[in-house]
Scaffold this active site. Structure first.
Site, mmCIF file in Angstrom:
data_model
loop_
_atom_site.group_PDB
_atom_site.id
_atom_site.type_symbol
_atom_site.label_atom_id
_atom_site.label_comp_id
_atom_site.label_asym_id
_atom_site.label_seq_id
_atom_site.Cartn_x
_atom_site.Cartn_y
_atom_site.Cartn_z
ATOM 1 N N HIS A 419 -2.992 13.874 -4.107
ATOM 2 C CA HIS A 419 -3.925 13.140 -3.255
ATOM 3 C C HIS A 419 -5.378 13.519 -3.549
ATOM 4 O O HIS A 419 -6.150 12.704 -4.047
ATOM 5 C CB HIS A 419 -3.587 13.381 -1.782
ATOM 6 C CG HIS A 419 -4.387 12.538 -0.843
ATOM 7 N ND1 HIS A 419 -4.445 12.775 0.503
ATOM 8 C CD2 HIS A 419 -5.179 11.454 -1.053
ATOM 9 C CE1 HIS A 419 -5.223 11.872 1.083
ATOM 10 N NE2 HIS A 419 -5.682 11.069 0.150
ATOM 11 N N HIS A 424 -9.256 11.406 -5.297
ATOM 12 C CA HIS A 424 -10.597 11.617 -4.738
ATOM 13 C C HIS A 424 -11.538 12.326 -5.720
ATOM 14 O O HIS A 424 -12.626 11.839 -6.028
ATOM 15 C CB HIS A 424 -10.506 12.442 -3.454
ATOM 16 C CG HIS A 424 -9.973 11.707 -2.286
ATOM 17 N ND1 HIS A 424 -10.776 11.156 -1.310
ATOM 18 C CD2 HIS A 424 -8.696 11.418 -1.921
ATOM 19 C CE1 HIS A 424 -10.024 10.572 -0.392
ATOM 20 N NE2 HIS A 424 -8.761 10.702 -0.739
ATOM 21 N N HIS A 617 -4.002 5.814 -5.169
ATOM 22 C CA HIS A 617 -4.404 6.407 -3.898
ATOM 23 C C HIS A 617 -3.620 5.820 -2.731
ATOM 24 O O HIS A 617 -3.174 6.549 -1.831
ATOM 25 C CB HIS A 617 -5.902 6.221 -3.653
ATOM 26 C CG HIS A 617 -6.356 6.798 -2.344
ATOM 27 N ND1 HIS A 617 -6.579 6.019 -1.232
ATOM 28 C CD2 HIS A 617 -6.586 8.077 -1.961
ATOM 29 C CE1 HIS A 617 -6.941 6.798 -0.229
ATOM 30 N NE2 HIS A 617 -6.955 8.050 -0.638
ATOM 31 N N ASN A 621 -1.356 7.936 0.107
ATOM 32 C CA ASN A 621 -2.118 8.124 1.348
ATOM 33 C C ASN A 621 -1.558 7.392 2.561
ATOM 34 O O ASN A 621 -1.355 7.987 3.608
ATOM 35 C CB ASN A 621 -3.570 7.705 1.151
ATOM 36 C CG ASN A 621 -4.415 7.982 2.376
ATOM 37 O OD1 ASN A 621 -4.718 9.143 2.678
ATOM 38 N ND2 ASN A 621 -4.779 6.949 3.107
ATOM 39 N N ILE A 769 -10.736 6.368 2.435
ATOM 40 C CA ILE A 769 -10.425 7.286 3.546
ATOM 41 C C ILE A 769 -9.765 8.524 2.945
ATOM 42 O O ILE A 769 -9.126 8.423 1.891
ATOM 43 C CB ILE A 769 -9.494 6.644 4.603
ATOM 44 C CG1 ILE A 769 -9.327 7.546 5.824
ATOM 45 C CG2 ILE A 769 -8.140 6.322 3.992
ATOM 46 C CD1 ILE A 769 -10.577 7.768 6.615
#
Length: 769
Positions: A419, A424, A617, A621, A769
């Site tokens: 993740h 990110h 992602h 997520n 997010i």
């Protein structure tokens, strides 16, 4: 500024018509007469007296830029790069790089000292956006941090959440905090409230109770737990909504189905960390000598013996099973082992695990052995135990304890690697380089811009409250204060050219005797063929990957006619060079980087980047609350080791296996905090823009619009295929014993109805997010 000047108005006359990508376009040449001190023009105001709409051609490769705009194009990019000096102010529109030197807070004490990530061989890492805050007093290499939680950390204005989204994010966080804080405040008045004691008590965690009133001692205790402003918000929210967590899907139909061995295996290919599982054979070399058991990077072999598993292969021999690519492994051994001596302090008990699984004739996965390892007394020595599946008695209880340790390992890998690191963190340098090196007029800037929405702001918030010293992840994960250091260690193995789904499915580290091996090379459009059809993440993911690659290729072919047009694009070359040499500067000397001299390299790089930011992602997520919202299914750490026969712990285990199990789990506060986190992260906000969606005015190019409509139509076809797969009774991994249909790669392109909240589906364009 009040200092602007306006020239006299001129009319557009005598334009020459020409064909532009199948559209009628008109080119005008016009001269303005201005005063000598007018300065450099900053904008043109064009008014149409006609009834029909008109568009201005606004996407240009650098060498096709109209002469009057060339200097302005360069000036804008120069201003966006800044001068690397001073602290960034809220109104600054500047993009620059920095190390991850803002995770620690040495001014608060030694326990908050953290290593700087990036810029060294020992701790390599992608770069982040620079804020320019002054150094801390205790360590000049560490950036200072605000004394209190600060949501106003600098990000360039174009990267910030919209006011509406920020309001929703804060509201969602407060509501989740209500679910945590009020029960915790009440528990302070109970004895032995540190951990759950039964399955019933854990399930009551999710019961809605609208009659709970926050008053008296509980209210005063809560007031001492949180800042005054947040206290008022929490009290208001608790009076408006239930203070218990919503029911996660994993226990919606059957509270115990998550304990099933088939479900344990299914979540490795259809849960929230579906890209870690590997095949214990190299499919591309079926005639090479088979090596069993698996081995570590340092050459140490696993202690799992053929005799441990030979009777659990549904009548096949081990050789037959491996030749049929039926032995799979979930390997959390090598990256954890070097850290275990540091992890196993302060009440945490962690192993480095390997789990072997057998793929049955219906493609469900049956776990057949779990190896749990601890460091030995000397280098390369280990203390291993192998636990085998059982369905009755104390052996079944020990098997459940072993599975719990495996999932705690997997939770760490999911949050820190799959993740945070692999989506990110690795994307942020691409965003910074795009803003600094590709003009807004550049077609690749136009292509990528939607896939960067809100990512830098999201990452800045994460550095403030999630991955920092004392942050949420340090509190809930077994890796604790070394969490980001562990993430840095795994980044050493990261390769951009293996992040696209087809390459990820077949990649093989040189030192392993097994690869990901979840697919074979093939001549079909994806380039690979899955080892087995019923791999939900792989099957849906390859469809999405192919759709993205087709769209990217169609888009780029409009602007780049051959390899030379790629090589001669000075902005594109500067962009790629900056990504390699600065954004991912610790990887600058790697030979696997694309040379960016060919059209195929450009489309592969862009497809990979868009895949990471959107589908990858989304897959890790937005299913978090469905699976990890019930903390027994996804515990984040363990507080006890597997008891050894003859020990006091073993006697305690024999006396009451369930009691031992619940004492092994995280404490109640840690579990609650973990559920709060996944509740917030799993929610879509109302301004989400999904894959296949863009504002109607995003381009004036009719050919681009046509290709994008084709992309959207293909995604809608994929949605139908996903729904059909989920209804196919042959594909048992699509729903599993818990009956959660796999929708984590369902694009959700429709504009019908609200999409915000926890939906368990939808692929946003970006890491938002």
């Amino acid at each position: 500024s009040g200092k602007g000047k306006l020239s006299k108005q001129r009319s557009l006359k005598g334009g020459k018509s020409y064909d532009f990508n199948g559209m009628k376009a008109t080119k005008y040449t016009i001269k303005f007469r201005v005063e000598l001190d007018f300065g450099i023009p900053g904008a043109l105001v064009i008014k149409s007296q006609h009834k029909q709409k008109f568009f201005l051609q606004s996407s240009h490769l650098p060498n096709q830029t109209p002469g009057g705009l060339r200097d302005l194009r360069q000036e804008e990019l120069k201003s966006l790069r800044g001068n690397k000096i001073g602290e960034r102010k809220e109104w600054d529109r500047i993009y620059d790089y920095d190390l991850y030197n803002d995770l620690g807070n040495p001014d608060k004490g030694r326990e908050h000292v953290r290593p700087v990530l990036g810029g060294s061989r020992s701790h390599p890492y992608p770069r982040r956006g620079r804020t320019g805050r002054p150094p801390s007093k205790a360590d000049p290499l560490t950036e200072s941090r605000p004394e209190k939680i600060n949501l106003d950390i600098y990000v360039p204005p174009d990267e910030r959440f919209s006011p509406k989204k920020l309001s929703e994010f804060i509201s969602n966080s407060i509501q989740a905090a209500v679910h945590l804080l009020i029960p915790e405040a009440k528990l302070l008045f109970k004895q032995d409230s540190g951990s759950f004691r039964s399955f019933e008590e854990t399930s009551s965690f999710f019961s809605s109770n609208k009659d709970q009133v926050v008053e008296g001692q509980v209210k005063e205790t809560l007031k001492n737990m949180v800042p005054e402003k947040l206290f008022k918000e929490v009290i208001h929210a608790s009076n408006q909504n239930p203070v218990k967590f919503p029911l996660p899907q994993i226990i919606a139909e059957n509270e115990l189905a998550w304990m099933d061995d088939e479900e344990f295996g299914r979540q490795m290919i259809a849960g929230i960390n579906p890209a870690k599982i590997q095949c214990l054979e190299v499919p591309s070399t079926p005639f090479r000598d088979k090596v069993f058991p698996p081995q570590s990077k340092n050459g140490v072999r696993s202690s799992i013996k053929e005799s441990d598993i030979k009777n659990n292969l549904d009548g096949l021999s081990l050789t037959e099973a491996m030749n049929g690519w039926k032995i799979l492994i979930l390997d959390h051994h090598d990256y954890l082992m070097p850290f275990l001596n540091r992890i196993n302090t302060k009440g945490v008990c962690a192993y480095a695990s390997r789990t072997l699984l057998f793929r049955r004739s219906d493609d469900t996965l049956k776990p057949i052995a779990i190896e749990l390892s601890l460091p030995g007394s000397s280098y390369a020595s280990e203390i291993n135990m192998v636990i085998l599946p059982a369905s009755h008695g104390n052996e079944a209880a020990l098997w459940q304890l072993a599975k719990t340790h495996v999932v705690a390992n997997d939770s760490v890998h999911h949050q820190l690697i799959s993740h945070w690191l692999q989506t990110h963190a690795v994307v942020e340098p691409f965003i910074i380089a795009t803003r600094r090196q590709l003009s807004v007029m550049h077609p690749i800037h136009r292509l990528l811009d939607p896939h960067f929405k809100d990512t830098m702001h999201t990452n800045a918030l994460a550095r403030s409250i999630l991955i920092n010293s004392g942050g949420v992840l340090e509190k809930i994960l077994l890796s604790g204060e070394i969490s980001m250091e562990l993430s840095s260690e795994v980044y050493k193995e990261w390769r951009f050219d293996e992040q696209g789904l087809p390459d990820d499915l077949i990649k093989r580290p040189s030192w392993q005797n097994f690869s990901r091996g979840m697919a074979l090379k093939d001549s079909n459009p994806t380039g690979v063929q899955l080892l087995f059809e019923d791999y939900p993440y792989g099957a849906d993911g390859l469809e999405i990957w192919t759709a993205i690659k087709t769209w990217v290729t169609d888009f780029c072919s409009i602007f780049y006619k051959d390899d030379n047009s790629v090589k001669s694009d000075i902005e594109l070359q500067s962009w790629w060079s900056e990504i390699k040499n600065i954004g991912h500067g610790d990887k600058r000397n790697e030979t696997w980087w694309y040379k960016m001299k060919e059209f195929s390299e450009l489309t592969q790089a862009l497809t990979t980047l868009i895949w990471i930011a959107s589908a990858l992602h989304a897959s890790v997520n937005f299913g978090q609350y469905a699976y990890a919202g019930y903390p027994l299914n996804r515990p984040t750490l363990c507080r006890k080791f597997i008891p050894k026969e003859g020990s006091i712990e073993y006697a305690e285990f024999l006396e009451d296996p369930d009691k031992y199990y619940f004492k092994m789990l995280p404490e109640r506060f840690e579990m609650s905090l973990a559920v709060v986190l996944v509740e917030v992260l799993s929610q879509h906000t109302s301004d989400e823009v999904y894959l296949g969606q863009r504002p109607s005015e995003w381009t004036d190019n009719e050919e681009v619009k046509h290709k994008f409509d084709k992309f959207n139509a293909e995604l809608q076809k994929i949605e139908k295929k996903i729904m059909e797969r989920n209804k196919d009774p042959r594909l048992k991994n699509r729903c599993g014993p818990v009956n959660i249909p796999y929708k984590l790669l369902y694009p959700d392109t429709s504009n019908n109805g609200p999409k915000e909240g926890i939906t368990g589906k939808g692929i946003p364009n970006s890491i938002s997010i």
